[in-house]
Design a protein around this motif. Structure first.
Motif, PDB file in Angstrom:
ATOM      1  N   THR A   1      41.107  46.697  26.166  1.00 54.48           N
ATOM      2  CA  THR A   1      41.736  47.489  27.234  1.00 54.48           C
ATOM      3  C   THR A   1      42.087  48.912  26.790  1.00 54.48           C
ATOM      4  O   THR A   1      41.829  49.884  27.501  1.00 54.48           O
ATOM      5  CB  THR A   1      43.021  46.792  27.727  1.00 54.48           C
ATOM      6  OG1 THR A   1      42.683  45.458  28.097  1.00 54.48           O
ATOM      7  CG2 THR A   1      43.620  47.507  28.910  1.00 54.48           C
TER       8      THR A   1
ATOM      9  N   LEU B   1      38.907  50.944  26.164  1.00 55.19           N
ATOM     10  CA  LEU B   1      38.328  51.326  27.455  1.00 55.19           C
ATOM     11  C   LEU B   1      39.079  52.518  28.036  1.00 55.19           C
ATOM     12  O   LEU B   1      38.466  53.510  28.462  1.00 55.19           O
ATOM     13  CB  LEU B   1      38.400  50.152  28.434  1.00 55.19           C
ATOM     14  CG  LEU B   1      37.994  50.498  29.867  1.00 55.19           C
ATOM     15  CD1 LEU B   1      36.479  50.561  30.001  1.00 55.19           C
ATOM     16  CD2 LEU B   1      38.558  49.494  30.870  1.00 55.19           C
ATOM     17  N   ALA B   2      40.411  52.447  28.038  1.00 45.68           N
ATOM     18  CA  ALA B   2      41.220  53.518  28.625  1.00 45.68           C
ATOM     19  C   ALA B   2      40.973  54.840  27.900  1.00 45.68           C
ATOM     20  O   ALA B   2      40.853  55.895  28.536  1.00 45.68           O
ATOM     21  CB  ALA B   2      42.699  53.147  28.596  1.00 45.68           C
ATOM     22  N   ALA B   3      40.871  54.797  26.579  1.00 46.26           N
ATOM     23  CA  ALA B   3      40.633  56.026  25.806  1.00 46.26           C
ATOM     24  C   ALA B   3      39.257  56.607  26.120  1.00 46.26           C
ATOM     25  O   ALA B   3      39.096  57.827  26.263  1.00 46.26           O
ATOM     26  CB  ALA B   3      40.772  55.743  24.315  1.00 46.26           C
TER      27      ALA B   3
ATOM     28  N   VAL C   1      37.506  56.173  28.895  1.00 42.82           N
ATOM     29  CA  VAL C   1      37.546  56.669  30.275  1.00 42.82           C
ATOM     30  C   VAL C   1      38.220  58.043  30.303  1.00 42.82           C
ATOM     31  O   VAL C   1      37.752  58.964  30.986  1.00 42.82           O
ATOM     32  CB  VAL C   1      38.274  55.662  31.203  1.00 42.82           C
ATOM     33  CG1 VAL C   1      38.654  56.296  32.539  1.00 42.82           C
ATOM     34  CG2 VAL C   1      37.402  54.431  31.432  1.00 42.82           C
TER      35      VAL C   1
ATOM     36  N   VAL D   1      37.725  54.202  38.706  1.00 45.12           N
ATOM     37  CA  VAL D   1      37.034  53.674  37.534  1.00 45.12           C
ATOM     38  C   VAL D   1      36.155  52.522  38.002  1.00 45.12           C
ATOM     39  O   VAL D   1      36.628  51.596  38.665  1.00 45.12           O
ATOM     40  CB  VAL D   1      38.038  53.210  36.454  1.00 45.12           C
ATOM     41  CG1 VAL D   1      37.302  52.712  35.223  1.00 45.12           C
ATOM     42  CG2 VAL D   1      38.999  54.344  36.080  1.00 45.12           C
TER      43      VAL D   1
ATOM     44  N   TYR E   1      36.476  48.775  38.702  1.00 47.52           N
ATOM     45  CA  TYR E   1      36.807  48.089  37.436  1.00 47.52           C
ATOM     46  C   TYR E   1      38.141  47.378  37.616  1.00 47.52           C
ATOM     47  O   TYR E   1      39.033  47.884  38.252  1.00 47.52           O
ATOM     48  CB  TYR E   1      36.921  49.095  36.298  1.00 47.52           C
ATOM     49  CG  TYR E   1      36.543  48.493  34.964  1.00 47.52           C
ATOM     50  CD1 TYR E   1      35.383  48.875  34.324  1.00 47.52           C
ATOM     51  CD2 TYR E   1      37.333  47.509  34.384  1.00 47.52           C
ATOM     52  CE1 TYR E   1      35.011  48.327  33.100  1.00 47.52           C
ATOM     53  CE2 TYR E   1      36.963  46.949  33.165  1.00 47.52           C
ATOM     54  CZ  TYR E   1      35.805  47.372  32.532  1.00 47.52           C
ATOM     55  OH  TYR E   1      35.436  46.808  31.330  1.00 47.52           O
TER      56      TYR E   1
ATOM     57  N   THR F   1      43.189  46.594  34.704  1.00 50.54           N
ATOM     58  CA  THR F   1      42.477  47.364  33.679  1.00 50.54           C
ATOM     59  C   THR F   1      41.966  48.711  34.194  1.00 50.54           C
ATOM     60  O   THR F   1      42.121  49.736  33.530  1.00 50.54           O
ATOM     61  CB  THR F   1      41.283  46.545  33.143  1.00 50.54           C
ATOM     62  OG1 THR F   1      41.772  45.285  32.688  1.00 50.54           O
ATOM     63  CG2 THR F   1      40.595  47.259  31.998  1.00 50.54           C
ATOM     64  N   GLY F   2      41.362  48.724  35.382  1.00 48.93           N
ATOM     65  CA  GLY F   2      40.813  49.966  35.926  1.00 48.93           C
ATOM     66  C   GLY F   2      41.923  50.941  36.295  1.00 48.93           C
ATOM     67  O   GLY F   2      41.806  52.155  36.067  1.00 48.93           O
TER      68      GLY F   2
ATOM     69  N   LEU G   1      44.913  51.043  34.925  1.00 51.02           N
ATOM     70  CA  LEU G   1      45.437  51.550  33.655  1.00 51.02           C
ATOM     71  C   LEU G   1      44.560  52.682  33.131  1.00 51.02           C
ATOM     72  O   LEU G   1      45.061  53.749  32.741  1.00 51.02           O
ATOM     73  CB  LEU G   1      45.487  50.423  32.620  1.00 51.02           C
ATOM     74  CG  LEU G   1      45.855  50.879  31.209  1.00 51.02           C
ATOM     75  CD1 LEU G   1      47.355  51.101  31.080  1.00 51.02           C
ATOM     76  CD2 LEU G   1      45.387  49.871  30.161  1.00 51.02           C
ATOM     77  N   ALA G   2      43.254  52.466  33.126  1.00 50.66           N
ATOM     78  CA  ALA G   2      42.333  53.472  32.582  1.00 50.66           C
ATOM     79  C   ALA G   2      42.439  54.778  33.371  1.00 50.66           C
ATOM     80  O   ALA G   2      42.446  55.867  32.796  1.00 50.66           O
ATOM     81  CB  ALA G   2      40.900  52.943  32.596  1.00 50.66           C
TER      82      ALA G   2
END
Lengths: 114, 114
Positions: free
Chosen positions: A17, A20-22, A24, A52, A114, B17-18, B20-21
């Motif tokens: 997680t 992924l965030a980094a 994105v 996303v 996402y 998750t999306g 958060l991103a």
């Protein structure tokens, strides 16, 4: 002009997680810097609308990047430096826009959230 | 100068998750725009080093923002517009830096990786 940015992330490489965030965030900033000043301002002024989305392969990312290029949209393909989790150079994400919402949707509108 | 950006995200509000991103990306860009030109360039030139960290409360975010302010670091508190998932105005993330790695670590170094 309604503007939007879409970030497409691969689901087939097992990113955690935080990773992924980094990635994105990296795609978001890089595509943003590829946009023209007027579009940047419009997008920031209206709250940085951002979605996303999921892609299931590297070839999917390249196909979308090509479509963004042909639409004249700002975009950026992100590769991981590979210090953790992934092999160096692994393609992780694609940032598309900011750009006109309709044009961004022509490129990424069929992808699941996402 | 080794530079770095840290993005701190809340774990207590049930972001998907999306979501958060997208919030992390928002924090990353907003804190980036709060940094001076020289720091921005150094950070981009060295690959945008970025970590995503966890905080367990809103008060934790504000405390870190205050510490970043006192260290003279670029930072940005992000609130969600609340169209989906969260109540409008919910604090979701804090971006800290880019800034000198040591200074960023003084503010966020004790937090766990997301």
């Amino acid at each position: 002009m309604d503007t939007k940015q879409a970030i497409v992330a691969r689901t087939d490489i097992g990113m955690g997680t935080g990773k992924l965030a980094a990635q994105v965030a990296h795609a978001s900033l890089s595509a943003y810097e590829d946009a023209d000043e007027r579009t940047r301002k419009a997008w920031k002024g209206s709250g940085q609308k951002k979605v996303v989305l999921k892609a299931s392969s590297e070839s999917g990312i390249f196909e979308l990047a090509d479509r963004a290029e042909r639409e004249g949209l700002a975009h950026a393909v992100i590769r991981d430096a590979g210090h953790t989790q992934l092999d160096p150079g692994t393609v992780t994400c694609l940032g598309v826009g900011p750009g006109p919402e309709e044009t961004v949707d022509r490129v990424t509108g069929d992808l699941p959230l996402y």
